[in-house]
Write a protein that holds these residues in place. Sequence first.
Motif, PDB file in Angstrom:
ATOM      1  N   GLN A 149       0.868  -1.273  -0.136  1.00 16.56           N
ATOM      2  CA  GLN A 149       0.352   0.031   0.180  1.00 16.56           C
ATOM      3  C   GLN A 149       0.706   1.295  -0.034  1.00 16.56           C
ATOM      4  OE1 GLN A 149      -3.054  -0.091   3.059  1.00 16.56           O
ATOM      5  NE2 GLN A 149      -3.639   1.968   2.860  1.00 16.56           N
ATOM      6  N   GLU A 150       0.783   2.347  -0.878  1.00 10.25           N
ATOM      7  CA  GLU A 150       1.629   3.153  -1.249  1.00 10.25           C
ATOM      8  C   GLU A 150       1.656   4.131   0.021  1.00 10.25           C
ATOM      9  OE1 GLU A 150       0.504   6.533  -4.138  1.00 10.25           O
ATOM     10  OE2 GLU A 150       1.903   4.835  -5.311  1.00 10.25           O
ATOM     11  N   ASP A 151       0.927   4.556   0.689  1.00 13.72           N
ATOM     12  CA  ASP A 151       0.959   5.715   1.877  1.00 13.72           C
ATOM     13  C   ASP A 151       1.821   4.597   3.006  1.00 13.72           C
ATOM     14  OD1 ASP A 151      -1.104   3.827   2.424  1.00 13.72           O
ATOM     15  OD2 ASP A 151      -2.319   5.016   3.610  1.00 13.72           O
ATOM     16  N   VAL A 152       1.418   3.297   3.250  1.00 13.18           N
ATOM     17  CA  VAL A 152       2.317   2.625   4.139  1.00 13.18           C
ATOM     18  C   VAL A 152       3.617   2.635   3.755  1.00 13.18           C
ATOM     19  CG1 VAL A 152       2.508   0.489   5.283  1.00 13.18           C
ATOM     20  CG2 VAL A 152       0.315   1.276   4.827  1.00 13.18           C
ATOM     21  N   ILE A 153       3.979   2.432   2.574  1.00 16.60           N
ATOM     22  CA  ILE A 153       5.505   2.338   2.034  1.00 16.60           C
ATOM     23  C   ILE A 153       6.146   4.050   2.094  1.00 16.60           C
ATOM     24  CG2 ILE A 153       6.856   2.252  -0.120  1.00 16.60           C
ATOM     25  CD1 ILE A 153       4.858   0.266  -1.202  1.00 16.60           C
ATOM     26  N   LEU A 154       5.452   4.775   1.930  1.00 23.76           N
ATOM     27  CA  LEU A 154       5.942   6.138   1.970  1.00 23.76           C
ATOM     28  C   LEU A 154       6.195   6.484   3.499  1.00 23.76           C
ATOM     29  CD1 LEU A 154       4.006   8.076  -0.623  1.00 23.76           C
ATOM     30  CD2 LEU A 154       6.089   7.172  -0.894  1.00 23.76           C
ATOM     31  N   SER A 155       5.487   5.972   4.377  1.00 20.66           N
ATOM     32  CA  SER A 155       5.699   6.078   5.739  1.00 20.66           C
ATOM     33  C   SER A 155       6.825   5.343   6.332  1.00 20.66           C
ATOM     34  CB  SER A 155       4.278   5.505   6.603  1.00 20.66           C
ATOM     35  OG  SER A 155       4.717   5.685   7.843  1.00 20.66           O
ATOM     36  N   ARG A 156       7.246   4.222   5.650  1.00 22.24           N
ATOM     37  CA  ARG A 156       8.221   3.259   6.049  1.00 22.24           C
ATOM     38  C   ARG A 156       9.601   3.945   5.588  1.00 22.24           C
ATOM     39  NH1 ARG A 156       7.211  -1.694   7.930  1.00 22.24           N
ATOM     40  NH2 ARG A 156       5.042  -2.370   7.595  1.00 22.24           N
ATOM     41  N   HIS A 157       9.392   4.694   4.370  1.00 14.42           N
ATOM     42  CA  HIS A 157      10.595   5.358   3.763  1.00 14.42           C
ATOM     43  C   HIS A 157      11.175   6.414   5.023  1.00 14.42           C
ATOM     44  CE1 HIS A 157       9.976   4.150  -0.741  1.00 14.42           C
ATOM     45  NE2 HIS A 157      10.456   3.380   0.216  1.00 14.42           N
ATOM     46  N   LEU A 258      11.866 -15.431  -9.220  1.00 12.88           N
ATOM     47  CA  LEU A 258      11.918 -15.813  -7.486  1.00 12.88           C
ATOM     48  C   LEU A 258      11.367 -14.426  -6.692  1.00 12.88           C
ATOM     49  CD1 LEU A 258      14.420 -18.411  -6.909  1.00 12.88           C
ATOM     50  CD2 LEU A 258      12.007 -18.922  -7.437  1.00 12.88           C
ATOM     51  N   ALA A 259      11.234 -13.328  -7.137  1.00 15.32           N
ATOM     52  CA  ALA A 259      11.143 -12.117  -6.447  1.00 15.32           C
ATOM     53  C   ALA A 259       9.547 -12.249  -6.404  1.00 15.32           C
ATOM     54  CB  ALA A 259      11.422 -11.040  -7.384  1.00 15.32           C
ATOM     55  N   PRO A 260       9.248 -11.248  -5.323  1.00 16.81           N
ATOM     56  CA  PRO A 260       7.732 -11.342  -5.092  1.00 16.81           C
ATOM     57  C   PRO A 260       6.944 -10.532  -6.030  1.00 16.81           C
ATOM     58  CG  PRO A 260       9.118 -10.006  -3.833  1.00 16.81           C
ATOM     59  CD  PRO A 260      10.151 -10.524  -4.562  1.00 16.81           C
ATOM     60  N   SER A 261       5.812 -10.851  -6.221  1.00 12.43           N
ATOM     61  CA  SER A 261       4.942 -10.353  -7.223  1.00 12.43           C
ATOM     62  C   SER A 261       4.801  -8.829  -6.945  1.00 12.43           C
ATOM     63  CB  SER A 261       3.542 -11.299  -7.532  1.00 12.43           C
ATOM     64  OG  SER A 261       2.970 -11.070  -6.428  1.00 12.43           O
ATOM     65  N   GLY A 262       4.444  -7.965  -8.071  1.00 14.05           N
ATOM     66  CA  GLY A 262       4.020  -6.679  -7.697  1.00 14.05           C
ATOM     67  C   GLY A 262       4.992  -5.724  -8.448  1.00 14.05           C
ATOM     68  N   THR A 263       4.379  -4.304  -8.630  1.00 11.40           N
ATOM     69  CA  THR A 263       5.117  -3.399  -9.149  1.00 11.40           C
ATOM     70  C   THR A 263       5.551  -2.284  -8.169  1.00 11.40           C
ATOM     71  OG1 THR A 263       3.286  -2.281 -10.028  1.00 11.40           O
ATOM     72  CG2 THR A 263       3.979  -4.009 -11.390  1.00 11.40           C
ATOM     73  N   VAL A 264       6.430  -1.468  -8.844  1.00 11.02           N
ATOM     74  CA  VAL A 264       6.941  -0.487  -7.976  1.00 11.02           C
ATOM     75  C   VAL A 264       6.467   0.836  -8.678  1.00 11.02           C
ATOM     76  CG1 VAL A 264       8.873   0.873  -6.783  1.00 11.02           C
ATOM     77  CG2 VAL A 264       9.056  -1.498  -7.388  1.00 11.02           C
ATOM     78  N   THR A 265       5.418   1.605  -7.891  1.00 13.84           N
ATOM     79  CA  THR A 265       4.938   2.828  -8.565  1.00 13.84           C
ATOM     80  C   THR A 265       6.128   4.018  -8.432  1.00 13.84           C
ATOM     81  OG1 THR A 265       4.072   3.793  -6.408  1.00 13.84           O
ATOM     82  CG2 THR A 265       2.823   2.145  -7.243  1.00 13.84           C
ATOM     83  N   GLU A 266       5.462   4.857  -9.330  1.00 12.23           N
ATOM     84  CA  GLU A 266       6.502   6.343  -9.539  1.00 12.23           C
ATOM     85  C   GLU A 266       6.644   6.978  -8.263  1.00 12.23           C
ATOM     86  OE1 GLU A 266       4.319   8.216 -12.887  1.00 12.23           O
ATOM     87  OE2 GLU A 266       6.054   7.638 -13.973  1.00 12.23           O
ATOM     88  N   LYS A 267       5.556   7.029  -7.459  1.00  6.61           N
ATOM     89  CA  LYS A 267       5.655   7.791  -5.955  1.00  6.61           C
ATOM     90  C   LYS A 267       6.726   6.895  -5.179  1.00  6.61           C
ATOM     91  CE  LYS A 267       1.170   9.873  -6.195  1.00  6.61           C
ATOM     92  NZ  LYS A 267      -0.055  10.102  -5.331  1.00  6.61           N
ATOM     93  N   VAL A 268       6.766   5.732  -5.018  1.00  5.25           N
ATOM     94  CA  VAL A 268       7.559   4.995  -4.349  1.00  5.25           C
ATOM     95  C   VAL A 268       8.970   5.189  -4.770  1.00  5.25           C
ATOM     96  CG1 VAL A 268       8.123   2.832  -3.673  1.00  5.25           C
ATOM     97  CG2 VAL A 268       6.128   3.148  -3.461  1.00  5.25           C
ATOM     98  N   LEU A 269       9.156   5.227  -6.187  1.00  3.38           N
ATOM     99  CA  LEU A 269      10.678   5.303  -6.602  1.00  3.38           C
ATOM    100  C   LEU A 269      10.933   6.687  -6.457  1.00  3.38           C
ATOM    101  CD1 LEU A 269      10.446   3.493 -10.041  1.00  3.38           C
ATOM    102  CD2 LEU A 269      11.675   2.914  -8.160  1.00  3.38           C
ATOM    103  N   ALA A 270      10.157   7.985  -6.471  1.00  7.20           N
ATOM    104  CA  ALA A 270      10.481   9.052  -6.002  1.00  7.20           C
ATOM    105  C   ALA A 270      10.882   9.240  -4.512  1.00  7.20           C
ATOM    106  CB  ALA A 270       9.460  10.093  -6.491  1.00  7.20           C
ATOM    107  N   SER A 271      10.157   8.848  -3.921  1.00  9.31           N
ATOM    108  CA  SER A 271      10.558   8.529  -2.504  1.00  9.31           C
ATOM    109  C   SER A 271      11.901   7.983  -2.099  1.00  9.31           C
ATOM    110  CB  SER A 271       9.463   8.039  -1.607  1.00  9.31           C
ATOM    111  OG  SER A 271       9.660   7.989  -0.328  1.00  9.31           O
ATOM    112  N   CYS A 272      12.097   6.799  -2.859  1.00  7.16           N
ATOM    113  CA  CYS A 272      13.528   6.068  -2.644  1.00  7.16           C
ATOM    114  C   CYS A 272      14.675   7.044  -2.871  1.00  7.16           C
ATOM    115  CB  CYS A 272      13.558   4.893  -3.741  1.00  7.16           C
ATOM    116  SG  CYS A 272      12.765   3.529  -2.995  1.00  7.16           S
ATOM    117  N   TYR A 273      14.220   7.781  -4.317  1.00  4.78           N
ATOM    118  CA  TYR A 273      15.485   8.786  -4.802  1.00  4.78           C
ATOM    119  C   TYR A 273      15.479   9.982  -3.767  1.00  4.78           C
ATOM    120  CZ  TYR A 273      17.131  12.675  -7.644  1.00  4.78           C
ATOM    121  OH  TYR A 273      17.964  13.424  -8.190  1.00  4.78           O
TER     122      TYR A 273
END
Length: 365
Positions: A149-157, A258-273
């Motif tokens: 969930q995007e908002d959860v991921i951004l909080s974890r970042h 063998l990687a977990p299924s799912g995609t990475v959103t642009e917002k998540v990548l921007a937050s990683c950056y």
Amino acid sequence: MFNARSTSVLSAFVSYGLENNPLSGQWLDSLERGLEQQWRYQPVTDFQPVFLLGVPQSGADLLYPLLCQHCPEIAYFALGQLSIVDHYLLSDLWMDSLRGLIREEMHQSLTYNLQSPESGLHEFLAMCNHPLVQGRYGLAAVRELLIGQEDVILSRHREFASYLQQLNDRIREGQPENFLNRYQVNKFREAVQKSVFTWRRRKRPVQLFLGTTAAASLSPRLFSYLFPSAKFIHLARAPQQALSAFTNNIRPLSDLPLAPSGTVTEKVLASCYGVLTGVLNHEIFDLPNPVLHLTYEQLQAQPAVTLARLAQFLELPDTLATQTLLTTASAVTSAQRIEEFLATYAPEAAEYYTHSQAAALADVP
């Protein structure tokens, strides 16, 4: 066809399973100890550690394979050496046999095989499986930092950025004990030393070790602590171009074996950056170690001059300047969308790049 990235991920996951199996782990350890005796292995210290730092899509993928494959004075983590994480002598012993099972792949005029340089993904996974810091951010947590969930991921970042700041502050104060796993610190040092040892055993006249692990960019100060004599090469790129390339070039994790299924959103990548630019902005400009600051734009505009400066910094032959740097075009995300991402998720990116530009120009004779 041999795929360097997929092979890295596959071997990382397989190795993790082996190491956590008490029977196979002990068996591999015993084989490694036998090779140490047979090959008369002694910890290697007479080399210069060098780490290549920067946000993804800032030029490391251009420099790293060029340096490793054209400079015999450099040792590095090879794809084949990482086929069994933490057992570098065994991997090196089996590497020649494994090479017969794959076909070589040509990428950007460089040949990729099991002796090719590993560009950071595999070693990053290995360090998450066996973190240098205590296990709060292990392999499962890395997945949670990218997928869900995007908002959860951004909080974890935000939590992760705070954690990294605490780690760096403790190391700066000379009190890293609560954050560092001493066993894994020693294992990583050993991995670097065994890489140097195995390349010398293959008659490579090694004087330097070059690494480009993702963890080094998350905490340059940690790697300064691990290797007090280390040098750093720091690459920066204009935020608009870097983030655009980053968001367009990261493949969905579901494409990898063998990687977990799912995609990475642009917002998540921007937050990683944003996490990476924030860390580098706070840490890279006041390290006690020698640092060569370069920009992606310098590599494009003046490749020969920039490579000559790099050769001088690493004390390598001047012939490095005759090598060719190849770049590939990438899709571009809209300028307005990129600016919104930068303002929201990477507020320090502009300051970081401005500081990097000034440092890079200050190094020019």
